[in-house]
Design a protein around this motif. Structure first.
Motif, short mmCIF file in Angstrom:
data_model
loop_
_atom_site.label_atom_id
_atom_site.label_comp_id
_atom_site.label_asym_id
_atom_site.label_seq_id
_atom_site.Cartn_x
_atom_site.Cartn_y
_atom_site.Cartn_z
N PHE A 43 0.83 -1.20 0.00
CA PHE A 43 0.00 0.00 0.00
C PHE A 43 0.86 1.26 0.00
CE2 PHE A 43 -2.65 3.30 2.05
CZ PHE A 43 -3.61 3.39 1.05
N ALA A 44 1.95 1.26 0.75
CA ALA A 44 2.85 2.42 0.76
C ALA A 44 3.43 2.65 -0.64
CB ALA A 44 3.97 2.21 1.77
N PHE A 45 3.82 1.58 -1.31
CA PHE A 45 4.34 1.72 -2.67
C PHE A 45 3.29 2.35 -3.57
CE2 PHE A 45 4.70 0.15 -7.01
CZ PHE A 45 6.00 0.54 -7.33
N LEU A 46 2.08 1.84 -3.50
CA LEU A 46 1.02 2.29 -4.40
C LEU A 46 0.49 3.68 -4.07
CD1 LEU A 46 -0.94 -1.06 -4.66
CD2 LEU A 46 0.50 -0.01 -6.44
N VAL A 71 -3.53 -5.30 -8.63
CA VAL A 71 -3.33 -5.10 -7.19
C VAL A 71 -3.71 -3.67 -6.81
CG1 VAL A 71 -1.62 -5.07 -5.32
CG2 VAL A 71 -1.58 -6.91 -7.03
N ALA A 72 -3.34 -2.70 -7.63
CA ALA A 72 -3.68 -1.30 -7.36
C ALA A 72 -5.19 -1.09 -7.35
CB ALA A 72 -3.01 -0.39 -8.38
N ARG A 73 -5.91 -1.75 -8.26
CA ARG A 73 -7.37 -1.65 -8.27
C ARG A 73 -7.96 -2.22 -6.99
NH1 ARG A 73 -6.43 -2.73 -13.70
NH2 ARG A 73 -6.93 -4.94 -13.51
N TYR A 81 -10.47 5.31 -2.77
CA TYR A 81 -10.06 6.30 -3.77
C TYR A 81 -9.13 5.62 -4.77
CZ TYR A 81 -5.84 6.68 -0.83
OH TYR A 81 -4.70 6.40 -0.10
N ARG A 82 -9.05 6.22 -5.96
CA ARG A 82 -8.30 5.61 -7.05
C ARG A 82 -6.80 5.88 -6.90
NH1 ARG A 82 -9.56 1.55 -9.42
NH2 ARG A 82 -11.49 2.22 -10.32
N LEU A 83 -6.01 4.83 -6.85
CA LEU A 83 -4.56 4.94 -6.83
C LEU A 83 -4.06 5.08 -8.27
CD1 LEU A 83 -4.02 2.14 -4.21
CD2 LEU A 83 -3.57 4.57 -3.86
N PRO A 84 -2.95 5.80 -8.48
CA PRO A 84 -2.49 6.10 -9.83
C PRO A 84 -2.31 4.89 -10.75
CG PRO A 84 -1.29 7.43 -8.28
CD PRO A 84 -2.14 6.47 -7.47
N LEU A 85 -1.80 3.79 -10.24
CA LEU A 85 -1.55 2.62 -11.10
C LEU A 85 -2.79 1.76 -11.31
CD1 LEU A 85 2.00 1.46 -9.94
CD2 LEU A 85 1.37 2.61 -12.06
#
Length: 87
Positions: A43-46, A71-73, A81-85
């Motif tokens: 999660f920190a990476f994403l 994984v990001a989805r 909320y939407r993560l960039p990847l």
């Protein structure tokens, strides 16, 4: 260690007092189980690593970008909320 790996690992490891290696992080960002167990390093990476560094890390570690997007989805759904990847 490549500069991109050092930057990513400092961002991921320091705030959460976790100690993952680049190889472990590469595996976890491509593993949907990471979202099931709410892995903090993933999660920190994403969520905290800049998008440019995320792409550079994925390239440097030869991680499948489609798996990371999945994984990001999953983490996006959990976070609300939407993560960039996640696109």
């Amino acid at each position: 260690m490549l500069p991109v790996l050092s930057k990513v690992m400092a961002t991921v490891n320091a705030p959460y007092s976790v100690a993952v290696t680049p190889a472990q992080l590469a595996a976890s960002i491509a593993d949907p189980e990471s979202a099931v167990v709410c892995d903090p390093a993933t999660f920190a990476f994403l969520s905290e690593v800049s998008l440019n560094l995320q792409h550079a890390f994925i390239d440097a570690m030869a991680v499948d970008p489609e798996k990371v997007a999945l994984v990001a989805r999953k983490f996006s759904d959990l976070a609300g909320y939407r993560l960039p990847l996640a696109s």
